[in-house]
Design a protein around this motif. Structure first.
Motif, mmCIF file in Angstrom:
data_model
loop_
_atom_site.group_PDB
_atom_site.id
_atom_site.type_symbol
_atom_site.label_atom_id
_atom_site.label_comp_id
_atom_site.label_asym_id
_atom_site.label_seq_id
_atom_site.Cartn_x
_atom_site.Cartn_y
_atom_site.Cartn_z
ATOM 1 N N LYS A 45 0.833 -1.202 0.000
ATOM 2 C CA LYS A 45 0.000 0.000 0.000
ATOM 3 C C LYS A 45 0.867 1.252 0.000
ATOM 4 O O LYS A 45 0.550 2.240 -0.679
ATOM 5 N N ALA A 46 1.954 1.210 0.769
ATOM 6 C CA ALA A 46 2.851 2.368 0.849
ATOM 7 C C ALA A 46 3.505 2.683 -0.494
ATOM 8 O O ALA A 46 3.897 3.824 -0.748
ATOM 9 N N LEU A 47 3.607 1.688 -1.360
ATOM 10 C CA LEU A 47 4.161 1.903 -2.696
ATOM 11 C C LEU A 47 3.154 2.555 -3.641
ATOM 12 O O LEU A 47 3.502 2.901 -4.774
ATOM 13 N N GLY A 48 1.917 2.683 -3.179
ATOM 14 C CA GLY A 48 0.887 3.296 -4.003
ATOM 15 C C GLY A 48 0.070 2.317 -4.808
ATOM 16 O O GLY A 48 -0.761 2.718 -5.631
ATOM 17 N N LEU A 49 0.260 1.024 -4.590
ATOM 18 C CA LEU A 49 -0.521 0.016 -5.306
ATOM 19 C C LEU A 49 -1.959 0.035 -4.808
ATOM 20 O O LEU A 49 -2.211 0.141 -3.604
ATOM 21 N N LYS A 50 -2.903 -0.079 -5.741
ATOM 22 C CA LYS A 50 -4.320 0.033 -5.415
ATOM 23 C C LYS A 50 -5.044 -1.296 -5.625
ATOM 24 O O LYS A 50 -4.650 -2.110 -6.470
ATOM 25 N N MET A 51 -6.120 -1.477 -4.871
ATOM 26 C CA MET A 51 -7.004 -2.613 -5.121
ATOM 27 C C MET A 51 -7.572 -2.497 -6.531
ATOM 28 O O MET A 51 -8.017 -1.417 -6.943
#
Length: 229
Positions: A45-51
């Motif tokens: 999540k911290a890397l900016g990856l989204k569901m």
């Protein structure tokens, strides 16, 4: 009082159970056909990856950032869910399984003065028995317990247990809780809430019941009353 036990990043946590070297490394789990991301560790999540991110669009980024990628293993997740729920039921036989990674617990009869310590014991026992980290929100209604769970998961200072057991705590929690995080407020209702200038759960409960009934029908009233305690 009710408790809402929620497994943290459940699918990713299950994968880590059998690969401890993944602790601290970003992890994502893909849908059955490996089409999109359906679960993320905090590091992912911290890397900016989204569901819902498409795997083929993120594949290069995932490799560059050393993200561990897994195809979903529903048999494994179901087995781990059963282990978690059985532990919860040992503390509250009336536990209601809400989803594969969430359960409502009935704390009727538990001394209110001991609820936080009781909650901490449950969190620690689940971790010891299953290896799965959970957060626990405790409050007078199920909807408030979900709000408490949001804070228990979001802020490490709570030790994974957030207890709403006073009017002051209820008001503070609702004023800090985005309306979109309230149980039952889906995308359609969120748009409508924002149209009326409702940004937090606190904004919502300050509206008169008659206004809520007129604009959000009986379902909205039910949520409003649960948030009132």
């Amino acid at each position: 009082m009710y408790g809402l036990a929620d497994c943290n990043n459940f699918y990713a946590s299950c994968e880590r159970m059998f690969a401890p070297d993944l602790n601290g490394r970003p992890v994502v789990v893909l849908s059955n056909n490996d089409g999109c991301i359906i679960a993320r560790s905090d590091e992912a999540k911290a890397l900016g990856l989204k569901m819902g991110d498409a795997y083929f669009q993120q594949a290069a980024f995932l490799r560059q950032n050393n993200v561990a990628v897994f195809s979903s293993n529903l048999e494994l997740y179901g087995d781990m869910s059963t282990r978690v729920m059985n532990t919860l039921k040992s503390y509250s036989p009336a536990t209601e399984v809400y989803s594969i990674d969430e359960s409502f617990m009935d704390f009727t009869g538990i001394d209110p003065a001991t609820l936080r310590d009781f909650g901490l014991e449950i969190v620690q026992r689940v971790k010891k028995n299953t290896g799965i980290p959970i957060s626990l929100g405790i409050a007078p209604t199920k909807t408030l317990a979900k709000v408490a769970g949001y804070f228990g998961k979001k802020y490490p200072g709570y030790g994974s247990v957030c207890l709403i057991d006073s009017e002051a705590k209820r008001i503070k929690a609702l004023d800090s809780c985005p309306i979109g995080k309230v149980w039952g407020i889906g995308r359609h209702l969120l748009v409508k809430m924002e149209y009326y200038g409702i940004k937090t759960a606190g904004d919502f409960v300050r509206r008169p019941e008659s206004w809520v009934r007129r604009n959000f029908t009986v379902t909205g009233v039910r949520t409003w009353k649960e948030l009132q305690g």
